[in-house]
Scaffold this active site. Structure first.
Site, PDB file in Angstrom:
ATOM      1  N   HIS A   1     142.774  56.924 -60.183  1.00 20.28           N
ATOM      2  CA  HIS A   1     141.387  57.370 -59.973  1.00 20.28           C
ATOM      3  C   HIS A   1     141.053  57.475 -58.481  1.00 20.28           C
ATOM      4  O   HIS A   1     140.379  58.411 -58.041  1.00 20.28           O
ATOM      5  CB  HIS A   1     140.445  56.384 -60.683  1.00 20.28           C
ATOM      6  CG  HIS A   1     139.006  56.601 -60.359  1.00 20.28           C
ATOM      7  ND1 HIS A   1     138.288  55.731 -59.575  1.00 20.28           N
ATOM      8  CD2 HIS A   1     138.148  57.606 -60.683  1.00 20.28           C
ATOM      9  CE1 HIS A   1     137.049  56.185 -59.445  1.00 20.28           C
ATOM     10  NE2 HIS A   1     136.940  57.316 -60.103  1.00 20.28           N
TER      11      HIS A   1
ATOM     12  N   GLU B   1     142.302  60.664 -57.253  1.00 20.90           N
ATOM     13  CA  GLU B   1     141.424  61.783 -57.615  1.00 20.90           C
ATOM     14  C   GLU B   1     140.382  61.974 -56.501  1.00 20.90           C
ATOM     15  O   GLU B   1     140.123  63.097 -56.062  1.00 20.90           O
ATOM     16  CB  GLU B   1     140.742  61.482 -58.961  1.00 20.90           C
ATOM     17  CG  GLU B   1     139.755  62.555 -59.395  1.00 20.90           C
ATOM     18  CD  GLU B   1     138.607  61.966 -60.193  1.00 20.90           C
ATOM     19  OE1 GLU B   1     138.845  61.118 -61.085  1.00 20.90           O
ATOM     20  OE2 GLU B   1     137.450  62.340 -59.906  1.00 20.90           O
ATOM     21  N   HIS B   2     139.811  60.889 -56.026  1.00 21.49           N
ATOM     22  CA  HIS B   2     138.831  60.973 -54.931  1.00 21.49           C
ATOM     23  C   HIS B   2     139.465  61.516 -53.645  1.00 21.49           C
ATOM     24  O   HIS B   2     138.880  62.342 -52.952  1.00 21.49           O
ATOM     25  CB  HIS B   2     138.229  59.586 -54.654  1.00 21.49           C
ATOM     26  CG  HIS B   2     137.163  59.194 -55.610  1.00 21.49           C
ATOM     27  ND1 HIS B   2     135.854  58.975 -55.231  1.00 21.49           N
ATOM     28  CD2 HIS B   2     137.193  58.981 -56.949  1.00 21.49           C
ATOM     29  CE1 HIS B   2     135.130  58.635 -56.283  1.00 21.49           C
ATOM     30  NE2 HIS B   2     135.929  58.625 -57.344  1.00 21.49           N
TER      31      HIS B   2
ATOM     32  N   GLU C   1     131.494  52.331 -56.888  1.00 20.70           N
ATOM     33  CA  GLU C   1     131.478  52.934 -58.229  1.00 20.70           C
ATOM     34  C   GLU C   1     131.757  51.855 -59.275  1.00 20.70           C
ATOM     35  O   GLU C   1     131.106  51.786 -60.312  1.00 20.70           O
ATOM     36  CB  GLU C   1     132.524  54.063 -58.300  1.00 20.70           C
ATOM     37  CG  GLU C   1     132.488  54.857 -59.593  1.00 20.70           C
ATOM     38  CD  GLU C   1     133.459  56.048 -59.587  1.00 20.70           C
ATOM     39  OE1 GLU C   1     133.888  56.489 -58.500  1.00 20.70           O
ATOM     40  OE2 GLU C   1     133.794  56.533 -60.694  1.00 20.70           O
TER      41      GLU C   1
END
Lengths: 436, 436
Positions: free
Chosen positions: B62, B65-66, B142
């Site tokens: 993840h 992905e950023h 997040e």
């Protein structure tokens, strides 16, 4: 064999001063003189256990313990066994989460021979596909008979895997069946070459032998082996903060008396802040360390609702470890009532703490039990081996008694309050099939 | 963003024939003509998700992905964003257990430009330490806001880690906080070089564009990239047989209405024997797929004890997956009573099965819901992308409706009886602080 670690140990007396040195190839050596009888315990501890296994290869550390008894370039399979038997000695091996160890107890005159065998199999094992197949069948059968046929063992595995959600202690030492079935020669050779090297091993010799003799023999045998590849520090995945209460229930027709155990994640001697692990050792002693403990006195003796009740703390681990309370009801007592009574004792100690007198007596009992264990040469050697294999030093073993004496009632109360909350515990229930 | 996968999809009609081919560098391409509007959805799916992460590096899929939105050798950070905004398009990305995907929805005339951006960042990302630090702060925030501040999300994580004791789905997609904090540039670069290559990617283009055009543009953009290192097959640790009933309870003052969910390990479309996953899809539909389902009709409508009750099955996964039932009580109804009523419905379907009529209606509802989802071009493209990224083929998507039609009442009863036993389930409870 699978092995439960022992607690650290007392300082050595002056007349049996422990010696501690390194060979040039990086192998650590500890010599513990013990001249009460003409025997010597020779142990090699490898700093690798099931918690170091690659993903999907569970069981390989224990599997490899078995493979170490196969033929080498210099000795046939069974030669070590015969040599030990002929001289009336004994030998064995065990695997845990953090280490794998091999040992022989023999007359001092056989020490060099034993070192020769161990040094040889550290690097010269000649594994065939047939060895792999045969020994894999053995460990699969070991799993079937010791785990899968025993409801309590099946439950314990699921409890461990529920308590530990990230740290590798969630994986059973013996391995998961479906992964054990696929272990192969490639896996075994890679594991051997990575971990079975002098710079990843600790030699512990306890017994009727002079340190100078051990040093000379170690240099002559192990000293010839080349240093292996450097290993990265043993930094493993750690546990996230636990915010939930978890339960695991196994219901089985083979169970006659139900029982429960509740577990909390707590620091080990290696991960704890100074004094916390010692306080947890004494908390376990006071709460449930035997027939003088609160749980035993209150639930077995006074209320008569428990057939057994106790607590334990497994401190000698590389990573965070667990603190456990357990109980089984007696007669018509209900499991739920017993569990509530155990919970109440845990809550009471976290709220009100312990008395000075109670703590002093617990220190005496705890220290005495370790002195007693130390009377057994294997256990004496294991105290050093397990401590050194989990990141401690011989000094840690020797200073342990002083650190136990420093624990105050406030320390014990503080660790109970900090770690044993009911909202972040994991409880296993073993229930008879007929119970509703 | 974290993403829940969608179910597989219907056969394409002849007039919108799906095309499927490979570029020379190993990149798979699927083209789904959809001429209802002058737009095109362009997606790149990487066959890597959180379940492929190395031990101790949770969250890196993840995180990556950023990082894919940072500067490359050819484009500054934010250029893609500006380009899409200027032409009135939209774009985003998501990470799941089994894949990571990036997509843009734009006018067909911008397709080549989008392919250029995606092909560029597949190999030319120039990650600085500052990028790492900035974006790591973003994912940590997040996690804090989406998980740690939400009791339900905290519970869901612990339930997943209790249900899955060996398979990597036990680890949250976003990662464990203590591991996310340590993710660094070395980890990121290793992950990028291993997984972000054309031979580990699937290009899905759905929209108002001819397959020949897509092929020519793909060769011109992605086709220039060299094939990356060959990856080993995605063989992950699998789950041992579950023999226990497990519970996870989170009690929190922020919870007003309690709820529960019970989960079972079941096969996915990829791991199931033929027909089992289709039967599980229909079992979920019949048991709790909406307001026509048994759970809803019995518990919400008839008995009035549930505010909500339902079931779902997550079939599009690379490894074994979960089947879930859930409920929240209404008014004065007790959570325990609702749970017992849900359990009774599960037991009834496993014992007595379903009727032909009920199954036919469930097939109609289930197929219609997928047709409806397919009406959204993003979802249409995602059906192909998620299937191909979890080991399926475009053919699997196209034949899915026929396979659903072949399911019989016996199939549904059989999977319920085989998988949904109460002695090997995992239940999560979310409770208000005041409840006793």
């Amino acid at each position: 064999m699978v092995f439960a670690t022992t607690a650290p140990v007392l300082a050595a007396n002056d007349d049996r001063m422990v010696r501690n040195f390194l060979l040039d190839n990086g192998m650590e050596v500890v010599v513990i003189p013990d001249h009460r009888a003409p025997i010597v315990t020779h142990m090699v501890w490898y700093k690798v256990g099931s918690a170091d296994e690659p993903p999907g290869k569970s069981g390989i550390a224990h599997f490899f313990e078995h493979l170490m008894f196969k033929a080498t370039a210099n000795h046939g399979a069974g030669e070590l066994n015969r040599a030990v038997s002929e001289i009336g000695g004994s030998h064995n091996a065990f695997t845990s989460y953090d280490y794998t160890a091999f040992y022989e107890t023999v007359a001092p005159s056989a020490l060099e021979q034993m070192m020769g065998f161990e040094a040889d199999r550290m690097r010269n094992l000649s594994l065939t596909d047939d060895d792999i197949k045969t020994e894999r069948d053995v460990i699969l059968e070991e799993r079937r008979s010791r785990i899968d046929n025993d409801p309590r063992a099946v439950l314990d595995e699921a409890v461990d895997a529920t308590l530990w959600q990230n740290q590798p202690y969630r994986i059973p030492v013996i391995g998961w069946m479906q992964e054990m079935e696929k272990l192969n020669r490639t896996d075994a050779v890679a594991f051997y070459n990575k971990y079975y090297n002098p710079n990843n091993a600790v030699l512990v010799v306890a017994g009727d032998v002079a340190p100078e003799t051990v040093k000379a023999l170690a240099e002559k045998t192990y000293g010839k082996l080349p240093r292996g590849p450097e290993l990265l520090p043993r930094v493993r995945p750690v546990e996230p903060e636990q915010n939930t209460r978890r339960t695991v229930t196994l219901t089985d027709a083979r169970v006659s008396v139900p029982n429960f155990s509740t577990h909390w994640v707590v620091p080990s001697y290696r991960t704890a802040e100074r004094g916390e692990a010692e306080a947890l050792d004494l908390l376990a002693e006071i709460l449930g360390g035997g027939s003088r403990s609160r749980l035993y006195q209150q639930l077995v003796v006074k209320l008569g609702i428990a057939a057994e009740a106790g607590a334990w703390f497994q401190g000698t681990m590389l990573d965070a470890t667990n603190f456990t309370v357990y109980g089984a009801p007696r007669g018509d007592a209900k499991l739920a009532d017993l569990e509530a009574a155990v919970d109440a004792e845990v809550a009471r100690i976290a709220k009100d703490g312990v008395t000075n007198d109670e703590l002093d007596k617990a220190k005496d009992r705890h220290v005495r039990s370790v002195i007693f264990a130390r009377d057994n040469q294997d256990e004496l050697a294991s105290m050093y081996g397990s401590t050194l294999a989990t990141g401690g030093t011989a000094n840690d073993v020797e200073e342990w008694q002083d650190r136990i004496r420093e624990v105050t009632p406030d320390h014990v109360k503080a660790v109970a309050a900090r770690y044993l909350g009911s909202d972040h515990s994991t409880t296993g229930y073993l229930l008879p099939k007929t119970e509703n």
